[in-house]
Design an enzyme around this catalytic site. Sequence first.
Site, mmCIF file in Angstrom:
data_model
loop_
_atom_site.group_PDB
_atom_site.id
_atom_site.type_symbol
_atom_site.label_atom_id
_atom_site.label_comp_id
_atom_site.label_asym_id
_atom_site.label_seq_id
_atom_site.Cartn_x
_atom_site.Cartn_y
_atom_site.Cartn_z
ATOM 1 N N ARG A 1 43.133 43.062 42.465
ATOM 2 C CA ARG A 1 42.715 42.883 41.169
ATOM 3 C C ARG A 1 43.071 44.026 40.271
ATOM 4 O O ARG A 1 43.209 43.791 39.083
ATOM 5 C CB ARG A 1 41.332 42.824 41.190
ATOM 6 C CG ARG A 1 40.759 41.535 41.421
ATOM 7 C CD ARG A 1 39.270 41.536 41.224
ATOM 8 N NE ARG A 1 38.894 42.204 39.984
ATOM 9 C CZ ARG A 1 37.864 42.924 39.509
ATOM 10 N NH1 ARG A 1 37.043 43.177 40.559
ATOM 11 N NH2 ARG A 1 37.578 43.434 38.564
ATOM 12 N N LYS B 1 44.680 49.515 33.864
ATOM 13 C CA LYS B 1 43.874 48.260 33.823
ATOM 14 C C LYS B 1 42.847 47.859 32.767
ATOM 15 O O LYS B 1 42.889 46.965 32.361
ATOM 16 C CB LYS B 1 43.300 48.184 35.388
ATOM 17 C CG LYS B 1 42.307 46.981 35.487
ATOM 18 C CD LYS B 1 41.641 47.055 36.724
ATOM 19 C CE LYS B 1 40.068 47.065 36.951
ATOM 20 N NZ LYS B 1 39.073 46.542 36.190
ATOM 21 N N ASN B 2 42.159 48.957 32.566
ATOM 22 C CA ASN B 2 40.869 48.872 31.891
ATOM 23 C C ASN B 2 41.240 48.869 30.313
ATOM 24 O O ASN B 2 40.238 48.468 29.620
ATOM 25 C CB ASN B 2 39.854 49.803 32.223
ATOM 26 C CG ASN B 2 39.146 49.293 33.450
ATOM 27 O OD1 ASN B 2 39.294 48.406 33.955
ATOM 28 N ND2 ASN B 2 38.352 50.479 34.049
ATOM 29 N N ARG C 1 24.763 43.602 35.949
ATOM 30 C CA ARG C 1 25.646 44.092 35.091
ATOM 31 C C ARG C 1 25.363 43.560 33.730
ATOM 32 O O ARG C 1 25.969 42.530 33.394
ATOM 33 C CB ARG C 1 27.219 43.781 35.682
ATOM 34 C CG ARG C 1 27.329 44.620 36.909
ATOM 35 C CD ARG C 1 28.842 44.537 37.439
ATOM 36 N NE ARG C 1 29.949 45.384 36.247
ATOM 37 C CZ ARG C 1 31.058 45.608 36.710
ATOM 38 N NH1 ARG C 1 31.454 45.163 37.777
ATOM 39 N NH2 ARG C 1 31.742 46.244 35.729
ATOM 40 N N ASP D 1 34.455 55.395 38.385
ATOM 41 C CA ASP D 1 35.771 54.782 38.976
ATOM 42 C C ASP D 1 36.331 55.385 40.184
ATOM 43 O O ASP D 1 37.355 55.014 40.875
ATOM 44 C CB ASP D 1 36.478 53.973 38.138
ATOM 45 C CG ASP D 1 35.781 52.844 37.210
ATOM 46 O OD1 ASP D 1 36.195 52.438 36.313
ATOM 47 O OD2 ASP D 1 34.812 52.513 37.748
HETATM 48 C C1 EPZ Z 1 33.857 49.385 32.443
HETATM 49 O O1 EPZ Z 1 32.925 48.443 33.055
HETATM 50 C C2 EPZ Z 1 34.898 49.243 33.572
HETATM 51 N N1 EPZ Z 1 35.459 47.877 33.697
HETATM 52 C C3 EPZ Z 1 34.252 49.806 34.826
HETATM 53 O O2 EPZ Z 1 35.323 49.787 35.880
HETATM 54 C C4 EPZ Z 1 33.652 51.152 34.917
HETATM 55 O O3 EPZ Z 1 33.130 51.403 36.024
HETATM 56 C C5 EPZ Z 1 32.527 51.250 33.772
HETATM 57 O O4 EPZ Z 1 33.511 50.580 32.531
HETATM 58 C C6 EPZ Z 1 32.308 52.504 33.288
HETATM 59 O O5 EPZ Z 1 33.241 53.363 33.019
HETATM 60 C C7 EPZ Z 1 36.390 47.440 32.867
HETATM 61 O O6 EPZ Z 1 36.726 48.298 31.904
HETATM 62 C C8 EPZ Z 1 36.699 46.063 32.939
HETATM 63 P P1 EPZ Z 1 29.519 49.842 30.957
HETATM 64 P P2 EPZ Z 1 31.702 47.907 31.827
HETATM 65 O O7 EPZ Z 1 29.422 48.731 30.028
HETATM 66 O O8 EPZ Z 1 32.190 47.969 30.640
HETATM 67 C C9 EPZ Z 1 24.967 49.706 31.613
HETATM 68 C C10 EPZ Z 1 36.809 49.436 37.693
HETATM 69 O O9 EPZ Z 1 36.589 49.824 38.854
HETATM 70 N N2 EPZ Z 1 25.016 48.484 30.241
HETATM 71 O O10 EPZ Z 1 30.214 51.234 30.559
HETATM 72 O O11 EPZ Z 1 31.000 46.881 32.288
HETATM 73 C C11 EPZ Z 1 25.420 48.948 32.786
HETATM 74 O O12 EPZ Z 1 24.677 48.387 33.791
HETATM 75 C C12 EPZ Z 1 35.597 48.925 36.973
HETATM 76 O O13 EPZ Z 1 37.857 49.500 37.066
HETATM 77 C C13 EPZ Z 1 23.773 47.929 29.998
HETATM 78 O O14 EPZ Z 1 22.872 48.361 30.193
HETATM 79 O O15 EPZ Z 1 30.611 49.222 32.189
HETATM 80 C C14 EPZ Z 1 25.988 50.510 33.571
HETATM 81 O O16 EPZ Z 1 24.821 51.131 34.017
HETATM 82 C C15 EPZ Z 1 34.516 48.883 37.544
HETATM 83 N N3 EPZ Z 1 23.949 46.998 28.944
HETATM 84 C C16 EPZ Z 1 26.595 51.293 32.452
HETATM 85 O O17 EPZ Z 1 25.772 50.738 30.880
HETATM 86 C C17 EPZ Z 1 25.153 46.407 28.663
HETATM 87 O O18 EPZ Z 1 25.171 45.649 27.720
HETATM 88 C C18 EPZ Z 1 27.807 51.516 32.125
HETATM 89 O O19 EPZ Z 1 28.350 50.110 31.838
HETATM 90 C C19 EPZ Z 1 26.232 47.270 29.185
HETATM 91 C C20 EPZ Z 1 26.199 48.185 30.017
#
Ligand code: EPZ
Length: 424
Positions: A401, A26-27, A126, A309
Amino acid sequence: MIYILEKIVVRGGVRLSGEVTVSGAKNAAVAIIPAAILVDGECIIENVPDIRDVQVIVEILEHLGAKVEFVDRHTLKIDSSKVDKQTAPYEMVRKMRASYYLLGALLGRFKKADVALPGGCNFGLRPIDQHLKGFSALGSENTVESGIVRVSAEKLEGASIYLDVVSVGATINIMLVATLAHGTTIIENVAKEPHIVDVANFLNSMGANIKGAGTDVIKINGVERLKGGFYSIIPDQIEAGTFMVAAAATGGDVLVKNVIPKHMESVSAKLEEIGAEVIEYDDSIRVIGNGNLKKVNIKTLPYPGFPTDMQPQIVTLLSICKGTSIVTEGVWESRFQYVGELLRLGANIRVDSQTATVNGVEKLKGAPVTATDLRGGAGMVIAGLIAEGETEISDIKHIDRGYEKMEEKFRQLGADIRRVTCPE
Ligand code: EPZ
């Protein structure tokens, strides 16, 4: 007006057995499909999962003017040469988190984009500050007003970018913008998830020049255009992990097929520590649960650490393991909403901020519960499979989803599980 609601009903107590085949990741799919906007030509993408998030992102691409065709249920033909809009519709974009990849793809191809702030699972804030930091380093002017992110650039020049936070989304989004920028971009402190490598491999198969995906530093030499081509998406690491945990939790014996064992290493290691037997083959993993499972401690971390996840799924398993397990959420500020639903089933779990203390109980007892989010919903299904009696799960749109035909796949493994519709 009568609304028809769908629920999943599970009767616990069945030891899962047999074989299950994992769908495309998915991701990876929700990043690769928007990335096709960068391609000035036709691309064929295979092993696309049949899930709601893919349908939404395909609808958005069509709205932008791309020609998208499902060659079959799992193969997409996308031609973005006629894309003529750079504004993604608010009501569509808010349905899913990954809509932010439209920013990177449209900025990279057309040097401008208007996209609503992303929706998605509710794990607290987020932010996308790291995405915007990378965009501006490459020459973009970014504004966020009334829920819309506007980005635009006179020209896109390669730059060196150091991410303050290891972010999957920011890593991919910056890679999308840098692909067609002038010169070389170096991104450091990047995420290394399998889907990051998959997006880089997709772009390179279309004519990009990206090196280092999967390591701490990614180097992108900008190219003139992406010509089109053919790509097949990797298997879904989290769907595979979900079935592996379900096999262990039910004391079953399941062969999970179409996996890349290397991607599963942290999950396989934890399941062995808990007491399950894990046997790896070239592209499949067999998991045998043998009843006497015991407590472990876990901290979720960016890849190759234990995946966030997989946190709801493993906590559900630990809720019936002897002893007290400590599970720390190392990625999201609050990802324990689903625990309240496990307590309805008789679990004994205490949460304070990032840590869950899981006191194993003899058994769970079925009850009506809600899917709080995508992976929380997967945890509820696993809970239903191990609980005594019947568990009814509502709000299963979250599950749809990100999981392709989840209840059908579990039924193939012998589970007593069905989807019911009921007027609300
Ligand atoms: C991706 O989300 C995945 N979603 C999430 O999977 C997954 O939990 C996450 O990566 C971590 O592996 C998709 O790929 C669509 P991050 P993403 O940016 O990219 C902080 C699922 O269940 N952060 O790696 O949004 C953020 O708050 C979903 O499939 C910032 O501070 O996650 C978090 O604490 C749920 N500033 C950490 O980094 C930013 O600009 C990791 O977020 C971006 C992120």
